[in-house]
Design a protein around this motif. Structure first.
Motif, PDB file in Angstrom:
ATOM      1  N   TYR A 189       7.705  -2.113  -4.438  1.00 47.16           N
ATOM      2  CA  TYR A 189       8.336  -0.825  -4.124  1.00 47.16           C
ATOM      3  C   TYR A 189       9.814  -0.864  -4.479  1.00 47.16           C
ATOM      4  O   TYR A 189      10.348   0.057  -5.102  1.00 47.16           O
ATOM      5  CB  TYR A 189       8.144  -0.518  -2.639  1.00 47.16           C
ATOM      6  N   LEU A 190      10.456  -1.958  -4.124  1.00 53.39           N
ATOM      7  CA  LEU A 190      11.885  -2.063  -4.400  1.00 53.39           C
ATOM      8  C   LEU A 190      12.139  -2.092  -5.901  1.00 53.39           C
ATOM      9  O   LEU A 190      13.126  -1.529  -6.379  1.00 53.39           O
ATOM     10  CB  LEU A 190      12.455  -3.314  -3.736  1.00 53.39           C
ATOM     11  N   GLU A 191      11.271  -2.739  -6.617  1.00 54.77           N
ATOM     12  CA  GLU A 191      11.445  -2.762  -8.071  1.00 54.77           C
ATOM     13  C   GLU A 191      11.374  -1.354  -8.638  1.00 54.77           C
ATOM     14  O   GLU A 191      12.178  -0.959  -9.469  1.00 54.77           O
ATOM     15  CB  GLU A 191      10.348  -3.615  -8.717  1.00 54.77           C
ATOM     16  N   LEU A 192      10.408  -0.617  -8.150  1.00 54.67           N
ATOM     17  CA  LEU A 192      10.264   0.758  -8.617  1.00 54.67           C
ATOM     18  C   LEU A 192      11.516   1.559  -8.290  1.00 54.67           C
ATOM     19  O   LEU A 192      12.041   2.291  -9.132  1.00 54.67           O
ATOM     20  CB  LEU A 192       9.039   1.404  -7.966  1.00 54.67           C
ATOM     21  N   VAL A 193      11.980   1.395  -7.068  1.00 55.39           N
ATOM     22  CA  VAL A 193      13.160   2.141  -6.663  1.00 55.39           C
ATOM     23  C   VAL A 193      14.362   1.714  -7.490  1.00 55.39           C
ATOM     24  O   VAL A 193      15.131   2.538  -7.980  1.00 55.39           O
ATOM     25  CB  VAL A 193      13.447   1.931  -5.163  1.00 55.39           C
ATOM     26  N   TYR A 194      14.486   0.424  -7.684  1.00 59.77           N
ATOM     27  CA  TYR A 194      15.648  -0.085  -8.397  1.00 59.77           C
ATOM     28  C   TYR A 194      15.690   0.460  -9.817  1.00 59.77           C
ATOM     29  O   TYR A 194      16.748   0.740 -10.354  1.00 59.77           O
ATOM     30  CB  TYR A 194      15.627  -1.603  -8.422  1.00 59.77           C
ATOM     31  N   ASN A 195      14.533   0.598 -10.409  1.00 57.82           N
ATOM     32  CA  ASN A 195      14.499   1.067 -11.787  1.00 57.82           C
ATOM     33  C   ASN A 195      14.375   2.579 -11.899  1.00 57.82           C
ATOM     34  O   ASN A 195      13.937   3.097 -12.922  1.00 57.82           O
ATOM     35  CB  ASN A 195      13.358   0.374 -12.521  1.00 57.82           C
ATOM     36  N   ASN A 196      14.740   3.230 -10.815  1.00 58.81           N
ATOM     37  CA  ASN A 196      14.824   4.690 -10.818  1.00 58.81           C
ATOM     38  C   ASN A 196      13.500   5.401 -11.037  1.00 58.81           C
ATOM     39  O   ASN A 196      13.451   6.490 -11.585  1.00 58.81           O
ATOM     40  CB  ASN A 196      15.818   5.166 -11.884  1.00 58.81           C
ATOM     41  N   HIS A 197      12.433   4.774 -10.659  1.00 60.53           N
ATOM     42  CA  HIS A 197      11.140   5.464 -10.739  1.00 60.53           C
ATOM     43  C   HIS A 197      10.829   6.031  -9.352  1.00 60.53           C
ATOM     44  O   HIS A 197       9.960   5.535  -8.656  1.00 60.53           O
ATOM     45  CB  HIS A 197      10.029   4.509 -11.175  1.00 60.53           C
ATOM     46  N   GLU A 198      11.573   7.018  -9.022  1.00 62.07           N
ATOM     47  CA  GLU A 198      11.504   7.505  -7.654  1.00 62.07           C
ATOM     48  C   GLU A 198      10.126   8.028  -7.295  1.00 62.07           C
ATOM     49  O   GLU A 198       9.570   7.704  -6.243  1.00 62.07           O
ATOM     50  CB  GLU A 198      12.543   8.606  -7.466  1.00 62.07           C
ATOM     51  N   ASN A 199       9.584   8.814  -8.191  1.00 56.88           N
ATOM     52  CA  ASN A 199       8.306   9.428  -7.870  1.00 56.88           C
ATOM     53  C   ASN A 199       7.186   8.406  -7.800  1.00 56.88           C
ATOM     54  O   ASN A 199       6.326   8.452  -6.924  1.00 56.88           O
ATOM     55  CB  ASN A 199       7.967  10.511  -8.898  1.00 56.88           C
ATOM     56  N   GLU A 200       7.228   7.457  -8.736  1.00 54.51           N
ATOM     57  CA  GLU A 200       6.213   6.405  -8.705  1.00 54.51           C
ATOM     58  C   GLU A 200       6.335   5.610  -7.402  1.00 54.51           C
ATOM     59  O   GLU A 200       5.338   5.247  -6.792  1.00 54.51           O
ATOM     60  CB  GLU A 200       6.358   5.462  -9.902  1.00 54.51           C
ATOM     61  N   ALA A 201       7.586   5.363  -7.046  1.00 49.69           N
ATOM     62  CA  ALA A 201       7.802   4.592  -5.822  1.00 49.69           C
ATOM     63  C   ALA A 201       7.223   5.321  -4.624  1.00 49.69           C
ATOM     64  O   ALA A 201       6.532   4.733  -3.782  1.00 49.69           O
ATOM     65  CB  ALA A 201       9.292   4.359  -5.620  1.00 49.69           C
ATOM     66  N   LYS A 202       7.461   6.622  -4.577  1.00 49.84           N
ATOM     67  CA  LYS A 202       6.945   7.386  -3.441  1.00 49.84           C
ATOM     68  C   LYS A 202       5.427   7.359  -3.424  1.00 49.84           C
ATOM     69  O   LYS A 202       4.803   7.180  -2.368  1.00 49.84           O
ATOM     70  CB  LYS A 202       7.450   8.829  -3.517  1.00 49.84           C
ATOM     71  N   ALA A 203       4.867   7.542  -4.589  1.00 50.39           N
ATOM     72  CA  ALA A 203       3.407   7.547  -4.673  1.00 50.39           C
ATOM     73  C   ALA A 203       2.846   6.195  -4.255  1.00 50.39           C
ATOM     74  O   ALA A 203       1.854   6.103  -3.520  1.00 50.39           O
ATOM     75  CB  ALA A 203       2.974   7.886  -6.092  1.00 50.39           C
ATOM     76  N   PHE A 204       3.520   5.160  -4.731  1.00 49.23           N
ATOM     77  CA  PHE A 204       3.090   3.809  -4.392  1.00 49.23           C
ATOM     78  C   PHE A 204       3.137   3.603  -2.878  1.00 49.23           C
ATOM     79  O   PHE A 204       2.214   3.075  -2.270  1.00 49.23           O
ATOM     80  CB  PHE A 204       4.019   2.823  -5.101  1.00 49.23           C
ATOM     81  N   PHE A 205       4.211   4.063  -2.297  1.00 51.29           N
ATOM     82  CA  PHE A 205       4.370   3.891  -0.853  1.00 51.29           C
ATOM     83  C   PHE A 205       3.295   4.652  -0.087  1.00 51.29           C
ATOM     84  O   PHE A 205       2.683   4.149   0.835  1.00 51.29           O
ATOM     85  CB  PHE A 205       5.758   4.395  -0.418  1.00 51.29           C
ATOM     86  N   GLU A 206       3.063   5.858  -0.531  1.00 50.91           N
ATOM     87  CA  GLU A 206       2.076   6.661   0.183  1.00 50.91           C
ATOM     88  C   GLU A 206       0.696   6.061   0.078  1.00 50.91           C
ATOM     89  O   GLU A 206      -0.100   6.120   1.012  1.00 50.91           O
ATOM     90  CB  GLU A 206       2.073   8.083  -0.380  1.00 50.91           C
ATOM     91  N   LYS A 207       0.438   5.474  -1.061  1.00 49.96           N
ATOM     92  CA  LYS A 207      -0.910   4.958  -1.263  1.00 49.96           C
ATOM     93  C   LYS A 207      -1.151   3.689  -0.459  1.00 49.96           C
ATOM     94  O   LYS A 207      -2.215   3.517   0.134  1.00 49.96           O
ATOM     95  CB  LYS A 207      -1.122   4.688  -2.763  1.00 49.96           C
ATOM     96  N   PHE A 208      -0.181   2.823  -0.446  1.00 53.30           N
ATOM     97  CA  PHE A 208      -0.454   1.516   0.153  1.00 53.30           C
ATOM     98  C   PHE A 208       0.318   1.235   1.444  1.00 53.30           C
ATOM     99  O   PHE A 208       0.086   0.230   2.088  1.00 53.30           O
ATOM    100  CB  PHE A 208      -0.148   0.406  -0.861  1.00 53.30           C
TER     101      PHE A 208
END
Lengths: 741, 613
Positions: A189-208
């Motif tokens: 999740y942090l990697e996603l956030v760090y690389n500015n993939h905000e939406n992917e990060a949110k989706a990832f968080f919601e899913k898992f």
């Protein structure tokens, strides 16, 4: 035996301050304060011959330059002598200055401690401090580890692939491998956030996010608010998660299984994370069961590494000083009070004869310098022994009586309570920054007369101690004003002459109970100080606060003697071991650490709590530690083996008070849920079967016997229990502020 | 579930409208949508961060409530200037406004006139912190003192008192196990039924002097002389020697009215209650249960019990729910004797309408079936039949008024039968009458100024040997101003089964003067001497006793126009409801005697004034 050093401690101080400054500076919130702190404190850093320290220095210089603090740069350059200066030179500078200051304030107490302070340089630095300093060199460096990445859209695939794999393996491995979920989840999740993939990060968080163990809820809550790269920078919690490798303990078989799977699938993304951010502690033997894992996990950074808890801890008690106890104490009480016990026939008290035999686990008597006993201390010891002969023997059949002190009209403002050891005084800390002291005996509190009046007193008279007291000031309670924020803890000195209080204003204050005035304000924690505790022998005290370090102080030093750094979040509670050689600290990172006072090393890390630890108690024999947390559970630890040996479930809210009875047979716990509970600690300690295997691996089967161990539950009337204390005769005193609802 | 919540947590950000509003408030006119979004995300994150820090302060402040102070401290941690002005600990006065399609919450800061503040008197100084010690536990046992919470939590107490059946079940099991261990005797008083069975009736051997003493005291107590009675109470409360039988005596005698229980509290509750409960539920109270009117004693004791409950029940001792539990448990038991059953129902019924509603009415059909079995079945014994008869009338009496209040119209007999079983038919007619009575009363209330309820403490028990022997004393008893004696025209013999005693309350009103309330019991089992108890009282002290109830009021005008007598027939222990509600002068024996009695009284009253209270 190593000697106590002042010089190296100075180094520690500096080291500790630096990381703070760095993080503050980069968070762009407190650049000014940081530089203020820096320039105001004399720079004595440097000098350690290690490579890492030089790097640290360079980093500091860079930081200073960036912030245009050219003067400081110059000073630091000069003092550190840069690069290749020998440490002797620096030590001359810093050590010399230190010596002067010491000389200036030298007094009897100090001389006891720093007899050896002029000795040769000692280069043993707390390794953890060094590591922290390095790891936090620069936030951007730290975070840049996240830059290498795969396709953000595939993260979910990776994760669910691993999830499917773990769910399909044999049961015995599944529990172990499931430990991977949480750290992997966070890092991905942090990697996603760090690389500015905000939406992917949110989706990832919601899913898992929902899959994670319930005890990580609090962290997940922090995590879910964090959706932008900029957020990462200021967030210490996440920074810590990143810098400290999450420790997992996995059996070799399970590990092989995992490795094979990841290699087969070429799942490099996950493999990289495991390699870089996780520390997998592989052991040989049977995989652990789910309950075994659950009992140990829950901490902020995973379990403790096994080797951390291997250091020998001298948990035995120090030999009691030999005090001759008068035999005919009943008849000659009056004369004893006069302080002439030696003329009487003496007998060896049972306690005394026991302590004759040196406990094999006890530290050497002079391992750390302890203050000498004064005459008044000896008198107190005699009183203590007399009282202890009248002590009630507690047990499951013989429960203690509980006297409850309710603070009325405190308007929810009571934050801390302490009793003196002889139960004569009671101190309360309040949210309105005051500290109040009550006498719970008929004896009233009196101030010493003013200097002018004292001059008039005949100093030769027998009752001079009585005469110096000002009868006009006698009252049942006194108020101590001085703090500028809520008082979070109070602690009496064992000799009842001093009181410590720690507050939100970042200071620890030492109060005199003779004059009822403030003597010293110890500044060092720049943030709220959550807890402070006097050593059982007086003189030393420990404090811990929001700055995530615990500090060891001596009452006559205005700077700390030791800084215990290593916790990843606030240090919420601090306790001295009965032999004063160790300090236990509990933290919001859900771990408990035991520190060696002598060298500042962390010698034990206990994980297993699922919430911030808010109370600690050592058993009177020094072998065991009890800890209570917000999750309402009390955990029992064997200090010698470094093992969890018990779990006491029953409370429904934060446990703020824990205390062993004087003989250690009953453990009393007090909680926010308005109850005092009594536990059979003897049984809890006996029930544990510690064979060699469990001792070696630390895999313990906890018997689920809380209900058998629970001896009694006593409800108060909407009064949370803030403090518990056993009198010398084993009467239990409880205190709390009544909250009318 | 958890996932949902987190999802919500994740997505919660401040609306962009707020950003716009805030920007406007600091003078930034037009803010682009993108900037608004970016700002709101940033602000939301920072707010969350601060809230998390503030939580730490709450935890360390050992509180459950987050205060504005915690937020201030959290802001201080971040080196942000704290908010000034939010000092309220409890209530944060946000106001809501909408307009122009926007909604806004804001904190209204009023302009305050300083002179107002200066001129207002200072508020009271809050009380200073103080310390109070109490025992939370003594040798492992928590003492039941007001400082400690009630032994049973309040919710539990509530369910206990409303549904004692649930709570009883585990208790019964426990009791069973205890009894198998042979420790039944040590079980608590609450589980008294079994215990009483085991406890042998104790006999006290009395010396001649003691017997004399006993007799004297009894007479003094039963007599109407207040002064003597007071002395008696004093003596008895001091001398522990006769405690036990004095206790019994006091209950038997009419003396235990509210005045004495509250004023003197002769005996500690734990000594009093078992005795009273015994009087209510004991299987046998007298030698000839088929003949003697022990029902009245049960009634009286039940009333006394209810009164003690009202007076002394606290959350700590929890008397009422314990008593309720005892009664319900006995009531549930199939083997319970009719006498005990009667006592239980009476005891429960006296506790009030709610208790009747929740505990008795649901059991009506069961009890009805039981009564039917006795009434219609083969003749078992006379005693059972009498018992069943009494229980039936008791049930009808108490339930009718409650049903009349709670049950919606219309009253269909068939429906009643379905709902209440065997008793349905009778209950229906009772309810109809009760309703009619209530309606009638609603009219009369307008006219009569004085209405009477069943005065709790006043009741006399007539079968004691003492009062029979003192038949000749009857006129002398009446020493209270304007008291009445009702003479029975039909002296009964003790050997006959006694018809239920009928009681009358006579209220004398004399134009604003002190009124007297008085209860007269007519019992045909007596040799013509009714026992009269009087409760002389001033209007003030009478007030609590006088309440309008669905009773029946009627007026019999005395010989003088100045004084008006309202004669109320009280539903005594066994008087059936038909009696109660049918007419103004209910008892078949009374119409004649009443008039004569009134006359008799007229002539005697002047002489009796001396002893007035």
């Amino acid at each position: 035996m190593a000697a106590v050093q002042d010089g190296p401690m100075e180094l520690d101080t500096e080291k500790e301050t630096k990381p703070e400054i760095l993080s503050d500076g980069t968070s762009k919130l407190s650049g000014n304060t940081a530089s203020g702190t820096l320039s105001s404190s004399p720079l004595t850093a440097g000098g350690a011959p290690k490579q890492e320290d030089q790097q640290t220095l360079i980093a500091v210089l860079q930081f200073l330059r960036r912030n245009k603090l050219s003067e400081s740069v110059e000073i630091l350059r000069r003092e550190a002598g840069l690069e290749d200066q020998e440490d002797s030179q620096t030590l001359d500078g810093s050590g010399g200055g230190k010596g002067d200051r010491d000389g200036g304030e030298a007094n009897s107490l100090l001389s006891r401690v720093s007899i050896t302070s002029a000795a040769a340089p000692q280069s043993t630095l707390t390794p953890i401090t060094v590591k922290r300093a390095n790891e936090q060199l620069d936030v951007s460096v730290v975070l840049s580890a996240y830059s290498q990445q795969g396709d953000p859209s595939l993260y979910q695939v990776y994760y669910s692939g691993l999830k499917n794999f773990i769910e399909s393996v044999l049961d015995c491995h599944r529990a172990e491998l499931s430990q991977l979920f949480y750290p992997l989840f966070v890092h991905m999740y942090l990697e996603l956030v760090y690389n500015n993939h905000e939406n992917e990060a949110k989706a990832f968080f919601e899913k898992f996010g929902g899959d994670q163990e319930c005890y990580y809820q609090d962290d997940l809550r922090v995590l879910c608010g964090l959706t932008k790269k900029e957020h990462l920078k200021g967030n210490e919690v996440l920074l810590d998660f990143r810098t400290s490798r999450f420790v997992l303990r996995i059996s070799r078989d399970s590990y092989q299984l995992l490795k094979r799977h990841l290699q087969e699938r070429h799942n490099n993304q996950i493999w990289n994370i495991i390699q870089e951010h996780l520390y997998i502690d592989i052991f040989d033997g049977m995989p652990r069961s789910k309950s075994q894992i659950d009992s140990m996990s829950g901490s902020f950074a995973g379990e403790a590494r096994r080797e951390v808890n291997k250091v020998k801890v001298f948990h035995g008690l120090l030999k009691e000083p030999e005090i001759e106890v008068p035999l005919d104490d009943e008849e000659d009480e009056a004369e004893n009070e006069e302080g002439k016990p030696k003329k009487k026939k003496t007998k060896k008290d049972s306690m005394g004869s026991k302590s004759k035999k040196q406990d094999p686990n006890a530290p050497q008597q002079n391992r750390i310098p302890l203050p000498e006993l004064k005459d008044s201390d000896k008198l107190d010891k005699i009183m203590y022994m007399k009282e202890s002969t009248k002590r009630i023997r507690l047990g499951p059949e013989n429960l203690p009586s509980i006297c409850f002190y309710s603070f009325l009209n405190a308007y929810q403002g009571l934050t801390a309570v302490d009793f003196t050891d002889d139960s004569s005084l009671l101190a309360g800390g309040f949210a309105d920054s005051t500290v109040r002291i009550w006498s719970v005996t008929p004896k009233k509190l009196r101030k010493v007369k003013s200097a002018g009046e004292l001059n008039l007193i005949d100093k030769e008279s027998d009752d001079v101690l009585e005469r110096i007291m000002d009868e006009k000031t006698a009252s049942e309670s006194k108020i101590l004003c001085g703090h500028s924020g809520p008082v979070y803890s109070v602690s009496f000195s064992p000799d009842r002459n001093y009181l410590l209080s720690s507050s939100e204003d970042g200071t620890v204050r030492l109060w005199s109970l003779q004059t009822f005035t403030c003597l010293v304000g110890y500044k060092g924690h720049n943030y709220p100080v959550w807890d402070t505790h006097f050593s059982p022998f007086g003189y030393y005290f420990v404090s811990g606060g929001h700055d995530r370090v615990a500090r060891l102080w001596a009452t006559d030093h205005y700077q700390p003697l030791r800084i215990f750094a290593g916790h990843l979040a606030d240090v919420t509670c601090t306790r001295f071991h009965p032999n004063s050689n160790y300090v236990a600290t509990g933290s919001t990172d859900r771990t408990i650490r035991l520190w060696d006072v002598l060298n500042g090393n962390c010698v034990r890390i206990f994980t297993g709590h699922k919430g911030p630890v808010h109370s600690l108690a050592f058993s009177p024999n020094g072998k065991f530690l009890a800890s209570g947390s917000t999750d309402g559970r009390v955990l029992l630890w064997d200090i010698g083996h470094g093992l969890m040996i018990g779990e006491l479930k029953g409370h429904t809210d934060t446990i703020y008070a824990l205390k062993f009875s004087r003989d250690g047979e009953i453990l009393a716990s007090g909680s926010m849920d308005n109850t005092v509970r009594l536990w059979d600690s003897t049984k809890a300690f006996d029930d544990v079967e510690t064979d060699d295997f469990t001792a070696a691996t630390g895999h313990i089967h906890l018997p689920d016997n809380s209900q058998e161990l629970l001896l009694g539950t006593y409800h108060s009337k909407s009064t949370p229990v803030t403090h518990l204390h056993f009198t010398r005769r084993n009467l239990l005193l409880a205190a709390g502020g009544y909250s009318s609802q | 579930m958890a996932e949902e919540r987190r999802q919500k947590l994740c997505s919660v950000i401040l609306p962009t409208e707020s950003m716009k509003a805030m920007a406007e408030s600091v003078g930034v006119g037009s803010l682009q949508e993108d900037s608004c979004l970016a700002l709101s995300e940033e602000v939301s994150y920072r707010i969350k961060e601060i809230a998390q820090d503030a939580l730490k302060f709450m935890h360390h402040g050992k509180r459950r409530k987050l205060t504005t102070g915690d937020i201030d401290h959290a802001l201080k941690l971040k080196n942000v200037e704290p908010l000034y002005g939010f000092q309220s600990q409890e209530f944060i006065p946000f106001r809501f406004a909408s307009g122009g399609g926007r909604e806004l919450h804001f904190y209204e800061e009023k302009e305050v006139d300083l002179s107002d503040i200066i001129n207002t008197p200072l508020p009271r100084v809050p009380l200073d912190v103080s310390l109070k010690a109490h025992w939370l536990s003594i040798d492992g046992v928590q003492p039941a003192i007001p400082e400690n919470p009630p032994p049973v939590p309040k919710e539990q107490q509530k369910t206990d008192s409303t549904e004692p059946l649930k709570a009883v079940k585990p208790g019964q099991e426990e009791e069973g196990s205890i009894q198998t261990k042979g420790q039944g005797a040590s079980s608590a008083e609450v589980k008294g039924k079994e215990k009483m069975r085991m406890k042998p009736r104790s006999t006290h051997e009395l010396s001649v002097e003691q017997q004399l003493y006993y007799k004297e005291i009894t007479e003094a107590c039963v007599g109407s002389c207040e002064a003597k009675r007071a002395v008696c109470v004093c003596v008895c409360s001091q001398g522990p020697k006769f405690k036990e039988f004095c206790l019994a005596l006091f209950i038997r005698c009419n003396i235990m009215n509210s005045k004495y229980t509250t004023k003197h509290l002769l005996f500690p509750l734990h000594e009093l209650i078992p005795a009273v409960v015994t009087c209510i539920v004991s299987k046998q109270l007298c030698l000839r249960p088929d003949v003697d009117n022990h029902w009245a004693l049960r009634d009286f004791a039940a009333r006394l019990m209810a009164q003690s409950c009202k007076t002394f029940s606290t959350t700590t001792n929890n008397i009422q729910s314990r008593i309720t539990k005892t009664f319900t448990k006995a009531l549930l038991d199939d083997k319970t004797q009719w006498t005990t059953r009667y006592g239980c129902i009476a005891g429960l019924a006296e506790l009030g309408h709610d208790v009747i509603k929740t505990l008795i009415i649901p059991r009506l059909s069961v009890e009805g079936a039981r009564i039917k079995a006795v009434m219609d079945g083969p003749v078992v014994s006379n005693i059972d039949k009498i018992g069943a008869d009494h229980v039936q009338s008791l049930l009808l009496k108490h339930c009718a008024s409650v049903v009349a209040k709670t049950r919606p119209l219309p009253d269909m007999v068939d429906q009643y039968k379905v709902d209440y079983g065997y008793l349905g038919t009778m209950l229906c007619s009772h309810v109809v009458k009760a309703r009619a009575q209530a309606a009638f009363q609603a009219q009369t209330v307008n006219r009569t100024t004085l209405t009477i309820t069943q005065p709790r403490p006043t009741l006399s028990v007539s079968q004691s040997g003492l009062s029979t022997s003192s038949g000749s004393r009857a006129p002398s008893i009446i020493k209270v101003p304007s008291s009445l004696t009702l003479m029975s025209t039909r002296p009964g013999t003790p050997t006959q089964p006694s018809p239920p005693a009928t009681k009358y309350i006579v209220m004398a009103t004399s134009a604003g003067a002190a009124s007297t309330q008085q209860v007269i019991t007519l019992s045909s089992s007596q040799s013509g001497s009714p026992v009269t108890s009087t409760v002389p009282s001033t209007p003030t002290s009478l007030q609590p006793l006088v309440k309008l109830e669905s009773g029946n009021t009627g007026a019999v005008s005395g010989s003088r126009p100045l004084q008006k007598y309202i004669v109320v027939s009280l539903p005594s222990s066994s008087s059936s409801l038909e009696n109660k509600s049918s007419s103004v002068l209910p008892s078949s024996t009374s119409p004649i005697s009443m008039e004569s009695a009134v006359k008799l009284e007229r002539s005697e009253s002047p002489a009796a004034n001396t002893q007035s209270h």
